[in-house]
Design a protein around this motif. Sequence first.
Motif, mmCIF file in Angstrom:
data_model
loop_
_atom_site.group_PDB
_atom_site.id
_atom_site.type_symbol
_atom_site.label_atom_id
_atom_site.label_comp_id
_atom_site.label_asym_id
_atom_site.label_seq_id
_atom_site.Cartn_x
_atom_site.Cartn_y
_atom_site.Cartn_z
ATOM 1 N N GLY A 48 0.815 -1.452 -0.095
ATOM 2 C CA GLY A 48 0.146 0.095 0.088
ATOM 3 C C GLY A 48 1.104 1.262 -0.249
ATOM 4 O O GLY A 48 0.507 2.080 -0.647
ATOM 5 N N VAL A 49 2.300 1.053 0.616
ATOM 6 C CA VAL A 49 2.894 2.669 0.943
ATOM 7 C C VAL A 49 3.337 2.189 -0.397
ATOM 8 O O VAL A 49 3.047 4.058 -0.766
ATOM 9 C CB VAL A 49 3.626 2.590 1.978
ATOM 10 C CG1 VAL A 49 5.155 3.582 1.882
ATOM 11 C CG2 VAL A 49 3.939 2.058 3.241
ATOM 12 N N LEU A 50 3.751 1.953 -1.391
ATOM 13 C CA LEU A 50 4.396 1.868 -2.529
ATOM 14 C C LEU A 50 3.619 2.146 -3.423
ATOM 15 O O LEU A 50 4.069 2.986 -4.246
ATOM 16 C CB LEU A 50 5.192 0.149 -2.507
ATOM 17 C CG LEU A 50 6.036 -0.380 -2.190
ATOM 18 C CD1 LEU A 50 7.032 -1.822 -2.811
ATOM 19 C CD2 LEU A 50 7.935 0.534 -2.449
ATOM 20 N N ALA A 51 2.125 1.966 -3.616
ATOM 21 C CA ALA A 51 0.875 1.937 -5.013
ATOM 22 C C ALA A 51 0.963 4.282 -3.892
ATOM 23 O O ALA A 51 0.778 4.457 -5.159
ATOM 24 C CB ALA A 51 -0.188 1.340 -4.012
ATOM 25 N N LEU A 52 0.493 3.617 -2.808
ATOM 26 C CA LEU A 52 0.556 5.689 -2.010
ATOM 27 C C LEU A 52 1.430 6.609 -3.656
ATOM 28 O O LEU A 52 1.170 7.319 -3.967
ATOM 29 C CB LEU A 52 0.297 5.623 -1.137
ATOM 30 C CG LEU A 52 -1.203 4.898 -0.455
ATOM 31 C CD1 LEU A 52 -1.513 5.153 0.504
ATOM 32 C CD2 LEU A 52 -2.670 5.616 -0.919
ATOM 33 N N ARG A 53 2.684 5.707 -2.919
ATOM 34 C CA ARG A 53 3.984 7.057 -3.934
ATOM 35 C C ARG A 53 3.588 6.667 -5.084
ATOM 36 O O ARG A 53 3.825 7.992 -6.277
ATOM 37 C CB ARG A 53 5.128 5.791 -3.235
ATOM 38 C CG ARG A 53 6.399 6.831 -3.326
ATOM 39 C CD ARG A 53 7.515 6.304 -3.284
ATOM 40 N NE ARG A 53 8.848 6.817 -4.173
ATOM 41 C CZ ARG A 53 8.683 6.353 -5.027
ATOM 42 N NH1 ARG A 53 8.740 4.863 -5.589
ATOM 43 N NH2 ARG A 53 10.200 6.351 -5.732
#
Length: 129
Positions: A48-53
Motif C-alpha cells: 500500500g505504501v508503494l502504491a500510494l507513492r
Amino acid sequence: MRRSILTLWGPFIAALAVVFWLSSLAEVPGTHYFWDKLLHAVGYAGLGVLALRAFHGGFVRPRPAPTMYAAGAVILWGISDEFHQSFVPGRNASVWDVLADAVGFALAVLLLATATSGALRASRANRPR
C-alpha cells in the motif's frame, strides 16, 4: 523535482511480482511462525505504501482520488492473488485474507498521513513570517 515513471512505479510493480511469486509457492518458508492474517496485513501495508507513492507521484499527504485509485489497485490485486492461490496445490483462497489485505492498505494510508503531516508541520514551522 520531477520523478521518473520508473522510480515511482518500478518498486510497486516489483512488489506485485514478489506477491505473485510467493502466491505460486505451495508453502511460503517461515510463514508458519506467524498468524496468516498478520502477514497479509503487514505485507499489504508495504504494498500500500508503494502504491500510494506511485499514484500520488511521491510521498505526499494522501489525497482522496489517488488514494482511492491506489486502494482499488491493491485490493483488486489481493482478490486476484487469492484467485491465483486457489489453483496452487496446498493453498486456498480466502475472503478473510482479502479483508486482511484491505486492513493493511488502510494502515498504509494512516502511516503515510501521519508521516506527511509531521513533515508538513515542520515545514510550516520553519517558514519565515
